[in-house]
Design a protein around this motif. Sequence first.
Motif, mmCIF file in Angstrom:
data_model
loop_
_atom_site.group_PDB
_atom_site.id
_atom_site.type_symbol
_atom_site.label_atom_id
_atom_site.label_comp_id
_atom_site.label_asym_id
_atom_site.label_seq_id
_atom_site.Cartn_x
_atom_site.Cartn_y
_atom_site.Cartn_z
ATOM 1 N N ALA A 16 0.824 -1.209 0.000
ATOM 2 C CA ALA A 16 0.000 0.000 0.000
ATOM 3 C C ALA A 16 0.855 1.255 0.000
ATOM 4 C CB ALA A 16 -0.915 0.015 1.217
ATOM 5 N N GLY A 17 0.440 2.226 -0.810
ATOM 6 C CA GLY A 17 1.084 3.531 -0.777
ATOM 7 C C GLY A 17 0.769 4.224 0.532
ATOM 8 N N ALA A 18 1.642 5.107 0.957
ATOM 9 C CA ALA A 18 1.485 5.764 2.255
ATOM 10 C C ALA A 18 0.193 6.550 2.360
ATOM 11 C CB ALA A 18 2.669 6.696 2.508
ATOM 12 N N GLY A 19 -0.293 7.087 1.236
ATOM 13 C CA GLY A 19 -1.503 7.883 1.251
ATOM 14 C C GLY A 19 -2.776 7.096 1.049
ATOM 15 N N ALA A 20 -2.656 5.776 0.921
ATOM 16 C CA ALA A 20 -3.849 4.940 0.741
ATOM 17 C C ALA A 20 -4.689 4.938 2.016
ATOM 18 C CB ALA A 20 -3.449 3.507 0.391
ATOM 19 N N HIS A 21 -5.991 4.954 1.848
ATOM 20 C CA HIS A 21 -6.875 4.898 3.008
ATOM 21 C C HIS A 21 -6.883 3.482 3.590
ATOM 22 C CE1 HIS A 21 -8.902 8.880 2.859
ATOM 23 N NE2 HIS A 21 -8.435 8.847 1.630
ATOM 24 N N LEU A 22 -6.957 3.406 4.905
ATOM 25 C CA LEU A 22 -6.983 2.099 5.569
ATOM 26 C C LEU A 22 -8.124 1.230 5.044
ATOM 27 C CD1 LEU A 22 -6.213 3.035 9.277
ATOM 28 C CD2 LEU A 22 -4.796 1.655 7.759
ATOM 29 N N ARG A 56 0.823 4.163 15.531
ATOM 30 C CA ARG A 56 0.538 2.807 16.038
ATOM 31 C C ARG A 56 -0.953 2.635 16.293
ATOM 32 N NH1 ARG A 56 5.679 2.445 18.521
ATOM 33 N NH2 ARG A 56 6.708 4.280 17.757
ATOM 34 N N VAL A 57 -1.765 2.901 15.290
ATOM 35 C CA VAL A 57 -3.220 2.754 15.415
ATOM 36 C C VAL A 57 -3.645 1.444 14.773
ATOM 37 C CG1 VAL A 57 -5.449 3.743 14.770
ATOM 38 C CG2 VAL A 57 -3.561 5.240 15.409
ATOM 39 N N PRO A 58 -4.503 0.626 15.426
ATOM 40 C CA PRO A 58 -4.876 0.784 16.826
ATOM 41 C C PRO A 58 -3.723 0.411 17.737
ATOM 42 C CG PRO A 58 -5.798 -1.234 15.957
ATOM 43 C CD PRO A 58 -5.147 -0.552 14.801
ATOM 44 N N GLU A 59 -3.735 0.918 18.953
ATOM 45 C CA GLU A 59 -2.645 0.697 19.879
ATOM 46 C C GLU A 59 -2.716 -0.708 20.484
ATOM 47 O OE1 GLU A 59 -2.773 3.701 22.823
ATOM 48 O OE2 GLU A 59 -2.438 5.341 21.417
ATOM 49 N N GLY A 60 -1.565 -1.124 21.014
ATOM 50 C CA GLY A 60 -1.547 -2.377 21.764
ATOM 51 C C GLY A 60 -1.247 -3.601 20.922
ATOM 52 N N GLU A 61 -1.240 -4.739 21.580
ATOM 53 C CA GLU A 61 -0.939 -6.014 20.928
ATOM 54 C C GLU A 61 -1.977 -6.305 19.851
ATOM 55 O OE1 GLU A 61 -0.185 -10.702 22.142
ATOM 56 O OE2 GLU A 61 -0.552 -9.179 23.675
ATOM 57 N N GLY A 62 -1.502 -6.785 18.706
ATOM 58 C CA GLY A 62 -2.405 -7.091 17.608
ATOM 59 C C GLY A 62 -2.722 -5.888 16.746
ATOM 60 N N GLY A 63 -2.028 -4.767 16.982
ATOM 61 C CA GLY A 63 -2.260 -3.560 16.203
ATOM 62 C C GLY A 63 -1.686 -3.669 14.804
ATOM 63 N N LEU A 64 -1.800 -2.592 14.077
ATOM 64 C CA LEU A 64 -1.367 -2.547 12.683
ATOM 65 C C LEU A 64 0.086 -2.943 12.502
ATOM 66 C CD1 LEU A 64 -1.986 -1.640 9.727
ATOM 67 C CD2 LEU A 64 -1.294 0.651 10.429
ATOM 68 N N VAL A 65 0.947 -2.517 13.415
ATOM 69 C CA VAL A 65 2.388 -2.732 13.243
ATOM 70 C C VAL A 65 2.761 -4.209 13.229
ATOM 71 C CG1 VAL A 65 2.905 -0.519 14.322
ATOM 72 C CG2 VAL A 65 2.901 -2.585 15.714
ATOM 73 N N GLU A 66 1.925 -5.062 13.812
ATOM 74 C CA GLU A 66 2.241 -6.486 13.883
ATOM 75 C C GLU A 66 2.291 -7.130 12.501
ATOM 76 O OE1 GLU A 66 3.099 -7.840 16.714
ATOM 77 O OE2 GLU A 66 2.641 -5.992 17.812
ATOM 78 N N GLN A 67 1.620 -6.531 11.521
ATOM 79 C CA GLN A 67 1.540 -7.128 10.190
ATOM 80 C C GLN A 67 2.526 -6.510 9.203
ATOM 81 O OE1 GLN A 67 -0.405 -9.658 10.269
ATOM 82 N NE2 GLN A 67 -1.390 -9.123 12.209
ATOM 83 N N GLY A 116 -5.620 -10.756 8.833
ATOM 84 C CA GLY A 116 -4.664 -10.056 9.674
ATOM 85 C C GLY A 116 -4.964 -8.591 9.839
ATOM 86 N N LEU A 117 -5.862 -8.072 9.000
ATOM 87 C CA LEU A 117 -6.195 -6.648 9.073
ATOM 88 C C LEU A 117 -7.658 -6.412 9.432
ATOM 89 C CD1 LEU A 117 -4.300 -5.316 5.906
ATOM 90 C CD2 LEU A 117 -3.508 -5.367 8.282
ATOM 91 N N GLU A 118 -8.354 -7.470 9.822
ATOM 92 C CA GLU A 118 -9.792 -7.331 10.108
ATOM 93 C C GLU A 118 -10.073 -6.340 11.225
ATOM 94 O OE1 GLU A 118 -9.158 -11.757 9.112
ATOM 95 O OE2 GLU A 118 -8.023 -10.021 9.763
ATOM 96 N N HIS A 119 -9.148 -6.220 12.174
ATOM 97 C CA HIS A 119 -9.359 -5.319 13.303
ATOM 98 C C HIS A 119 -9.315 -3.845 12.892
ATOM 99 C CE1 HIS A 119 -5.074 -5.947 12.742
ATOM 100 N NE2 HIS A 119 -4.838 -4.825 13.399
ATOM 101 N N LEU A 120 -8.943 -3.585 11.630
ATOM 102 C CA LEU A 120 -8.868 -2.202 11.153
ATOM 103 C C LEU A 120 -10.165 -1.718 10.530
ATOM 104 C CD1 LEU A 120 -5.326 -2.264 9.520
ATOM 105 C CD2 LEU A 120 -5.971 -1.215 11.679
ATOM 106 N N VAL A 121 -11.166 -2.596 10.455
ATOM 107 C CA VAL A 121 -12.456 -2.188 9.894
ATOM 108 C C VAL A 121 -12.997 -0.998 10.683
ATOM 109 C CG1 VAL A 121 -14.878 -2.851 9.615
ATOM 110 C CG2 VAL A 121 -13.075 -4.453 8.977
#
Length: 221
Positions: A95-101, A133-144, A115-120
């Motif tokens: 994904a490009g940096a400007g792409a919407h989640l 780091r949105v959403p924050e905490g374990e299982g957030g976006l950064v994990e993927q 792996g990205l279902e929590h971003l809905v």
Amino acid sequence: MGALDSLSGLVFKNGDLAPHLSLGLGGKADYLALPRTREELGKVISAAASDGQPIRVLGSGRHVIVSKDSVQGVVLALSGAEFTRVSVVGDRVVAGAGAHLASVVEAAGRAGLSGLEHLVGEPGTVAGALRLRVPEGEGGLVEQVDRIRAVSASGRVEELDAAMLHQGENRHDPFPSAIIVEIEFRLDATGQEPVVARHTNNRVRTKKNSQRRGRRRPLAG
């Protein structure tokens, strides 16, 4: 004439920010940069450094209101096609940096990648969410996140160390001197049906939570 002034058609002096904000409310920036490619972005970064101007990256512009006073320095909008493109390659979403989640989540769902279902329901752009780091905490976006590409302060495209996302506090920008241009997520190929089902469940849950917050909000009097 400064280096930024020489980038005609790419950098706009006293650029109007309102068209780039979801609410359409805002003033102007000393300089508004609208690069279409990484090469053009490199030119903007180099010119800003030459002129001693700070750079502020504008994400999706969602719910952002800018003061009538001019925003100092360079406001950078990564809204061109190269920065908003989303593609699927095997078990990866690039994904490009400007792409919407939302676009990234939908692409993963169509490909049956989990792996990205929590971003809905999460607003904003990929790079904005990644830096905060949105959403924050374990299982957030950064994990993927598997790979991050950016244009450095020198104007060159470089690959950043994704492990840096796990250091420091949430809301701390681990890459203050680079402009992220592309993020690569490594996901699990579990099939379209279960992934889409989880998307639907999360969308319903998000909507209910939003409605509850709305009911609790006091009326303005």
